[in-house]
Design an enzyme around this catalytic site. Sequence first.
Site, short mmCIF file in Angstrom:
data_model
loop_
_atom_site.label_atom_id
_atom_site.label_comp_id
_atom_site.label_asym_id
_atom_site.label_seq_id
_atom_site.Cartn_x
_atom_site.Cartn_y
_atom_site.Cartn_z
N ASP A 59 0.84 -1.19 0.00
CA ASP A 59 0.00 0.00 0.00
C ASP A 59 0.89 1.25 0.00
O ASP A 59 2.02 1.20 -0.52
CB ASP A 59 -0.93 -0.04 1.23
N HIS B 8 -3.66 6.39 3.14
CA HIS B 8 -4.41 5.21 2.70
C HIS B 8 -3.87 3.93 3.32
O HIS B 8 -4.64 3.10 3.82
CB HIS B 8 -4.38 5.10 1.18
N SER C 182 -11.07 -0.85 -1.47
CA SER C 182 -9.87 -1.08 -0.67
C SER C 182 -10.23 -1.23 0.81
O SER C 182 -9.63 -2.02 1.53
CB SER C 182 -8.88 0.08 -0.86
#
Length: 971
Positions: free
Chosen positions: A178, A248, A574
Amino acid sequence: MVSRRICTAFAAVALVAATPTGASGSEAPPGPATAVSPGLYVVILRDAPIATYAGGMAGYPATRAPAGRHLDLDRPAVRTYRALLLERQHAVLGRLGGPNVRYRYLYALSGFAADLTSEQVKQVRSMPEVVSAELSTVERLDTLPSTSPPGLAIRGQALPGLGRRADAGEGVVVGVVDSGIWPENPSFAGRLAQPDPQGFTGTCEPATDWSPRDCNSKVVSARHFARGFGESNLAQGEFLSPRDSTGHGSHTAAIIAGNHGVDVEVDGEHMGTASGVAPAARLAIYKACWASPDPADDGCSTADTTRAIDQAVADGVDVLSYAISGSRDSVLDPVETAFRNAADAGVFVAASAGNHGSRWRSVAHPSPWVTTVGASVSRGYPGEATYGGESAAGAMASDRTVPRSRLVVAGTAVAPGALSEHSRLCFRGALDAAEVTGAIVVCDRGRIARVEKSRAVALAGGAGMILVNTGREGLRPDLHAVPTVHVTAAAGQRIKRYAADAGDRAWARLSPVTREPALARAPRVAGFSSRGPTTAAGSDLLKPDVTAPGVGVTAAASPQGTPGGIWDNRSGSSVAMAHAAGMAAVLRAEHPGWSPAAVKSALMTTAAASTEPVHPFAEGAGSIDPRPALDPGLVYDSGGVRWRNFLAGLGELGQRAAASDTAKALRAENLNQPAIAVGGFAGRTAVTRAVTNVSRRSETYTASIAGLGRLDVEVEPSALTLASGETARFAVRFAATQRTSYTRYAKGSLTWVGSRGHEVRSQIAVRPLSVDPVTEVAGEGRSGSVELGGRAGLSGTLDMTVSGPVGARPERLTLTPDPMDEAHPTEGPGTRRWLFSVPRGTAAVRFEVAAQNPQDDLDLYVYRDNELVASATSPRSAERITMRAPESGIYSAYANAHSAADDVSSSATFTGWVVPDRDLGHLRPDTEQVDVRGARPFLTTASWSGLDERRRWFGVVGFEDARDITYVSVN
């Protein structure tokens, strides 16, 4: 002349898009597997990687770890085989002239990432030891902005029943590929005296703004990979380290394995507590996603993500989290290949399905060894606004009650000098603090962000807010600066009327609701979640696999990417994927002997179906339901051998990817998946499956079929009695009837109902065809005939239609080998261009180029309105591109000579056809209607006479209600 099935020297590219009903659409774009432009390429060799090599070569013992064990990098066998792989990679690179190498891949695949010229791309693809060479692409994280409409927040658990156990996931390491992590967030605080995870060898690499001290007993490893994306392409505020700049990766990691019971405060407002799905699991961070100066260019290079997967497998992770978009139509690209070998080595892989909304065929990550996760709206977070003697239900994130307070309608509390419209909408500075202080304020939705309204109320001294819709919008439990209940327009009107009538005596109270009223219907598929069917493997795989909460979830973030705090509310597949990865960690801790396929099966067969009618191509098996997943009763297991057999059934490239002389072709619909999908069958078909009893006791199961109306369905045997650990096979047979709806998918489910209470449900999506015709036939001569046939799915008569055929005269040309720039094509000594006007309603177009010398290498490119839409770039002397039902526009076909056998020139011919959707009278079927019998082959004939032999002819024959067509060519 009598027809024959086509088998030519052409390397063919046939493009057609289809919706789930089978209607054709526009062509698909070319992909990185066919690109030949200079750039960074990921090259995969046929050698088994270290994680899966099972021996077989003299002097090189097996390197794969025994079942349930981690890879031991210090074993002599591993060191010896690693040296062999490097030697073979070096040999390939040497034959290419020594290009710049950015990465070597050794553990999840054998290969490298290198900067290659067009000539080197062609050369490496022609090498027998090479499976593929694909252009590295930049993929996006599957997230939506935090301002997108959320549906659940921090209060409560997104996956009920999990997160309450602080020890869930103990002993499991989750690798997170990620954007990195913000280690200072309390979700990632370490625990003292916690032992290192057994068998895990990852390290905490020092880097910019990162030291080994940033790792702990929670974050046990952290690395970063940027050679593919390029350090020069990073944004100024990006960290060249595992540190997260966008938030994120932190968000994903916290959902998966954030610490148990962490207090969450936003702008001084206590929002409750947060827990990861598997709070006792450890995190290994592999940063491969980067921020660039232009946010539109943010993303993750596949060269980097492949290397991250490779390293995660070497380090010994148990679960792999991948919240990044990817291929929609290939199970053979570098990322999917690395996933396959990771799963074969015992690593569970969860990947996000994508955020392309209701577009059919938009789901990413089609591989059967990956658990592909779509997003659902799992639970509402209800609150209640009590006013006078009435109450209004709404959405509320805060867990803090606002006691009885004055009720003020914002439009009546206008600050001096402010506009009343701004006051009604609760703009900053528009509310009169003298009126608002200590009150609950009623604000209308619109014009500015919802959370900005609560900040305005807080700045004016308000105690709480009632946010009122002005239309039919949804209710959103945002993270507000003051406790807020979001209500419908109708409820808002009632509250305003009460306030007007009561005047200064108006009061209200805000409180969270612990019960779940009708407002919180769940689960249902999020509107943005990508849909199937997948185009990979003939649509014989059902994707997505499952859904999980993916709307408005609050978790850790980066203060650099989230102004004002270390928490953020995000949506996207996600987010859903992170829930699935966390649940997989829980299952791996509870059942360490289960394979990745068994974990996937448990998640799928116990999933909760949507509360609304929805297609399995939207929700897969349904939304993950944690409690029954821990004890599924039966599992559909699979692994490396079956997956290689599956690859062998995909044709030449799949056989090369299987890298096994013993692989036996296996039809995709017969791969032992927990769901059943058949992309098309005529008359009848059957699929086989095997189930294993993973409970501790013997149990008898009875098959139950639901849905699939107008099909006859039989399960054989219909009852199974299995002892603990025992496996049994069964078949499911599907047969069309006279009432069957053809070309549309029939959907339903098979549930094995156990005598001890287990229910094991498999989603089914099968598409009956009225006819499955031969793909192409060819004839020769001025006069002649061709045989048209196939397999019928019904009994009766089929209407036939003819489009074209049209004649085109081949054009001779001579090309001098010269590279072509795909991005900016121009004519030159090595490249010729032809223009074609393609009107709306065209049945098909075809373009062909063929060299006289079979040792030449020609390429073919097709652009529509200056955009590349198809390419054929094999190392062959002839290329063909066919498009069915193409979009209208001006098409440019470019033929390019990549190489010539004599190194001087290539003599060739080019031919192009545009076939209108009407009969031009040149091809005459013997009958306009064909008598057919269901599930049996049929044959008919079409003839021609007096054709111009200087031309080559091409047309299309269609059949009534048929998904597919037959191309007809006459030379």
